[in-house]
Motif scaffolding. Structure first.
Motif, PDB file in Angstrom:
ATOM      1  N   PRO A   1      -6.447   3.692  -6.997  1.00 46.35           N
ATOM      2  CA  PRO A   1      -5.125   2.469  -6.773  1.00 46.35           C
ATOM      3  C   PRO A   1      -4.285   1.652  -7.189  1.00 46.35           C
ATOM      4  CG  PRO A   1      -7.318   2.554  -5.300  1.00 46.35           C
ATOM      5  CD  PRO A   1      -7.467   3.653  -6.486  1.00 46.35           C
TER       6      PRO A   1
ATOM      7  N   GLN B   1      -4.360  -4.358  -4.211  1.00 44.53           N
ATOM      8  CA  GLN B   1      -3.986  -4.836  -3.273  1.00 44.53           C
ATOM      9  C   GLN B   1      -3.579  -6.370  -3.026  1.00 44.53           C
ATOM     10  OE1 GLN B   1      -3.861  -3.204  -0.572  1.00 44.53           O
ATOM     11  NE2 GLN B   1      -4.424  -1.712  -1.750  1.00 44.53           N
TER      12      GLN B   1
ATOM     13  N   LYS C   1      -4.091   8.013  -5.506  1.00 43.79           N
ATOM     14  CA  LYS C   1      -5.580   8.416  -5.024  1.00 43.79           C
ATOM     15  C   LYS C   1      -6.317   7.937  -5.501  1.00 43.79           C
ATOM     16  CE  LYS C   1      -8.234  11.673  -2.251  1.00 43.79           C
ATOM     17  NZ  LYS C   1      -8.273  13.125  -1.318  1.00 43.79           N
TER      18      LYS C   1
ATOM     19  N   ASP D   1       0.309  -1.356   0.100  1.00 48.54           N
ATOM     20  CA  ASP D   1       0.025   0.108   0.452  1.00 48.54           C
ATOM     21  C   ASP D   1       0.382   1.029  -0.145  1.00 48.54           C
ATOM     22  OD1 ASP D   1       1.158  -0.016   2.534  1.00 48.54           O
ATOM     23  OD2 ASP D   1      -0.934   0.439   3.385  1.00 48.54           O
ATOM     24  N   HIS D   2       1.834   0.971  -0.470  1.00 49.60           N
ATOM     25  CA  HIS D   2       2.863   2.167  -0.311  1.00 49.60           C
ATOM     26  C   HIS D   2       2.541   2.941  -1.834  1.00 49.60           C
ATOM     27  CE1 HIS D   2       6.386   4.832  -0.378  1.00 49.60           C
ATOM     28  NE2 HIS D   2       6.489   4.468   0.919  1.00 49.60           N
TER      29      HIS D   2
ATOM     30  N   ARG E   1       4.448   3.237  -4.870  1.00 47.11           N
ATOM     31  CA  ARG E   1       3.744   1.284  -6.310  1.00 47.11           C
ATOM     32  C   ARG E   1       2.505   2.271  -6.456  1.00 47.11           C
ATOM     33  NH1 ARG E   1       5.805  -3.796  -5.070  1.00 47.11           N
ATOM     34  NH2 ARG E   1       6.272  -3.959  -3.831  1.00 47.11           N
ATOM     35  N   SER E   2       1.282   2.989  -5.891  1.00 50.12           N
ATOM     36  CA  SER E   2       0.046   3.666  -7.218  1.00 50.12           C
ATOM     37  C   SER E   2       0.355   4.284  -8.056  1.00 50.12           C
ATOM     38  CB  SER E   2      -1.023   3.496  -5.949  1.00 50.12           C
ATOM     39  OG  SER E   2      -1.311   3.246  -5.131  1.00 50.12           O
TER      40      SER E   2
END
Length: 461
Positions: free
Chosen positions: A453, A456, A450, A25-26, A29-30
């Protein structure tokens, strides 16, 4: 019981993967999903020599700069230290544990050379905007524009008052880079040509910066960061650096609208802005291009003493005259001219007058022109466009637009408070433009991360 003392015991071999140590979730990474730098080497190929020692990979430099602006690391020396220590930064920059981080001076060498010559940073920004359009974050229907003051890297102690500043005495051959760039933009509409009024003080280290007290506090040298955003998701579609005066900021709006039309084929249905952009020429320019100006009109004709204002008079466009509340005519000309060079020109300010004998006999004279023999009304060249803006301001859509305008102000707050760009680190117009482009690119990338994203991934047990 107490366990044994932990002591460092170097091993001969290590099995280590950066991929496993960067949290799923860093933020990087997105962001990494939307950073496509595969075409940079081909884009810069003409700006590198075919001989000599191999250079530092330009993609690595750009990725490091993006890390710095995304996380508010303003110093390039500190940026190199952070990339050296932070595993997530190394992963984003495609550096292994044993790879060396470039020296901080490499950024300056490339910035003053091939990056500016090739306009690489604008190319990077426009690539990010194109990605936002592809992801459906930009419709191009409603846009908002605004400017914010960013303090320049200069101070009053190293400046001269306008009486002592003489451009003609500057020798470009002996002048530093910032002064040479100042001389280059003297005829630029965004800088020297924006106004004939000379600033009260001129900085020796950055003469192109503007001495301003617009914040109603102590004056300082600054540049204006101009944003043109799409109000759907607050994506910045263009950015421009100018002097911190209204004429330059308003003029940059035309530049940005032309550029987004040429680059992305975006033509907004409406433009939202504050009162600073409500001048007659600006409103006329927008109306001529079928852009609805959701902008408050700069109008100084209002009165608070009960005397009739221009708004109380009815405009008869077909007969080119005003009708006063008492039913009398105010005309610009009262005879036909046989000479085509005389009469109304359609340019500048026109003055409409009532007949003296009519005003003297009118029972409403005390409410119209108590201190004059006859009533006079001026009409600006772009009064039709001003009236279009006034009519829009009475609609419900205008109220919605005024709320949407806060999105661009929130971007400036994010720029200064989160990204730390309250004061410029680079000097001269090119330096300001570089910082504004990188900051806008970082804001758009954070917006993409944001809203869209990264998927996961389940953590390994």
């Amino acid at each position: 019981m107490m366990g044994p003392r932990q002591e460092a015991q170097p091993a001969l071999f290590y099995e280590f993967s950066l991929e496993d140590h960067v949290p799923p979730d860093h933020l990087l990474r997105s962001i990494d999903r939307f950073v496509d730098l595969s075409g940079i080497r081909a884009y810069l190929a003409d700006f590198y020599s075919h001989t000599g020692r191999p250079s530092v990979d330009p993609e690595l430099l750009i990725r490091m700069l993006l890390v710095g602006y995304c996380f508010g690391i303003r110093s390039e020396r500190r940026l190199c230290e952070e990339v050296h220590l932070n595993l997530a930064y190394r992963w984003f920059c495609r550096l292994d544990l044993s790879d060396r981080v470039p020296d901080h001076s490499t950024f300056s060498k490339n910035r003053h050379g091939r990056f500016r010559d090739s306009e690489l940073l604008r190319h990077l920004f426009e690539t990010t905007v194109a990605r936002c359009i592809d992801e459906g974050l930009v419709s191009g229907q409603r846009m908002a524009v605004d400017a914010s003051l960013i303090e320049a890297d200069s101070n009053k102690q190293n400046s001269s008052p306008k009486e002592d500043w003489d451009v003609g005495q500057i020798d470009p051959a002996d002048a530093p880079r910032a002064v040479r760039e100042y001389l280059d933009v003297l005829d630029d509409a965004a800088f020297g040509a924006a106004s004939e009024v000379q600033p009260k003080f001129t900085s020796h280290s950055d003469p192109a910066s503007q001495w301003t007290a617009a914040r109603k506090g102590p004056a300082f040298f600054s540049y204006s960061d101009n944003y043109l955003i799409d109000t759907d998701h607050g994506v910045i579609v263009d950015v421009e650096a100018t002097r911190s005066i209204r004429q330059a900021e308003v003029g940059s709006t035309k530049t940005m609208l032309r550029r987004v039309k040429a680059n992305f084929d975006l033509h907004p249905e409406r433009l939202i802005a504050d009162t600073a952009y409500g001048t007659g020429p600006m409103l006329g320019w927008l109306v001529d291009r079928k852009i609805a100006p959701h902008i408050p009109v700069i109008d100084k004709s209002g009165r608070n003493d009960g005397i009739w204002t221009r708004a109380d008079f009815e405009w008869d466009a077909e007969n080119d005259k005003y009708i006063c509340p008492a039913g009398h005519e105010l005309k610009q000309f009262r005879r036909n001219y046989s000479d085509s060079t005389r009469g109304p020109t359609g340019k500048g300010t026109a003055r409409y007058r009532a007949l003296k004998e009519v005003c003297q006999a009118c029972p409403s004279k005390a409410m119209c022109c108590p201190n004059a023999d006859a009533r006079k009304i001026t009409r600006e060249e772009h009064e039709d466009a001003r009236q279009v803006a006034r009519d829009i301001s009475k609609t419900d859509q205008y109220l919605i637009s005024m709320k949407l305008r806060k999105k661009v102000e929130m971007l400036f707050a994010h720029l200064k408070r989160i990204l730390g760009l309250g004061r410029l680190r680079l000097r001269c117009p090119c330096g300001a433009n570089d910082e504004f482009l990188l900051a806008a690119t970082a804001q758009n990338l954070r917006k993409l991360a944001k809203i869209v994203p990264a998927p996961q991934q389940p953590r390994k047990a």
